[in-house]
Design an enzyme around this catalytic site. Sequence first.
Site, PDB file in Angstrom:
ATOM      1  N   LYS A  50     -42.021   5.817 -14.485  1.00 50.97           N
ATOM      2  CA  LYS A  50     -43.265   5.224 -14.968  1.00 50.97           C
ATOM      3  C   LYS A  50     -44.213   5.067 -13.782  1.00 50.97           C
ATOM      4  O   LYS A  50     -43.816   4.543 -12.734  1.00 50.97           O
ATOM      5  CB  LYS A  50     -43.021   3.851 -15.605  1.00 50.97           C
TER       6      LYS A  50
ATOM      7  N   LYS B 111     -35.678  -0.643 -29.561  1.00 48.46           N
ATOM      8  CA  LYS B 111     -35.634  -1.811 -28.695  1.00 48.46           C
ATOM      9  C   LYS B 111     -34.595  -2.799 -29.236  1.00 48.46           C
ATOM     10  O   LYS B 111     -34.579  -3.102 -30.435  1.00 48.46           O
ATOM     11  CB  LYS B 111     -36.999  -2.485 -28.635  1.00 48.46           C
TER      12      LYS B 111
END
Length: 324
Positions: free
Chosen positions: A247, A151
């Site tokens: 997702k 990230k």
Amino acid sequence: MRSVKVYEETWPLHSPFMIARGSRSEARVVVVELEEDGVRASGECTPYPRYGESEASVIAQIMTIVEDLEAGLSRDALQTLLPAGAARNAVDCALWDLEARQRQLTLAQHAGASLPDTVTTAQTVVIGTPEQMAASAAALCEKGASLLKIKLDDHLISERLVAIRAAAPEATLIVDANEAWSVEGLAARCQLLADLGVAMLEQPLPASDDAALANFIHPLPICADESCHTRDQLAALTGRYEMINIKLDKTGGLTEALALAQAAREQGFGLMLGCMICTSRAISAALPLAGGVRFADLDGPTWLAVDVEPALRFTSGQLHLAAL
């Protein structure tokens, strides 16, 4: 007659989860439970503020169709009653679970999918100092992880990545900027990632800036996350992205996710299967997709201090499915 329950749960994390949009210390999910003729089933979603969702707004959406659910609402009919998003996901997955249990099948069997014994899942390295992120990467690899999802925000890009690569020289790295970068300097950053052997860059630009990727020459695959929710976006992504991240909280459940995966493959996109911070209940609902993706990022439950029961079995970088 079906009975329907809708409620929220809070699951503390064992350590803060820091990305470009901020930090969280707990997972807040909404659960739909169905019972029909003695068979119980459930579905879970994670409301996401990035998409204008909250626990209250998601529950309010679901409550608008409770009477339909009690009267036997089908999955096909659901697709037209609620838009893609977390609310539809929880309901859709509960209906899939109910159908599978009524037929005494696993979810994968009901969906016509075969599961591998193990799935290599990314382990997330959250934002911190270069030293913190390098130490996290090294610790994960020492425990057996081979795929790391890094990230990043808009700061210390080279410092963080150089430190991580030095700490995890053999790991496959994928980078997720969560829309935090801008067009200026993107080419140089892509080249840096390629030079460090990064396998894929996920959603570097805000979804509203996708046009900048048209005809943008880049030395590694770029994956759409926030830019891709359902099949409706695929046409606009062609020529801008090589991959999409599926997702269930974006697609509005497994029904659309399976259709999106098929359409994306037919149009030449590589697939990634992702998740929000969630329990094993939500990951279980996505498993029919797990065998056909290039990258799986399903480590959401590994951030929880305690998982739902029965929990899936994770070791560092591996999701074990042989017992399912």
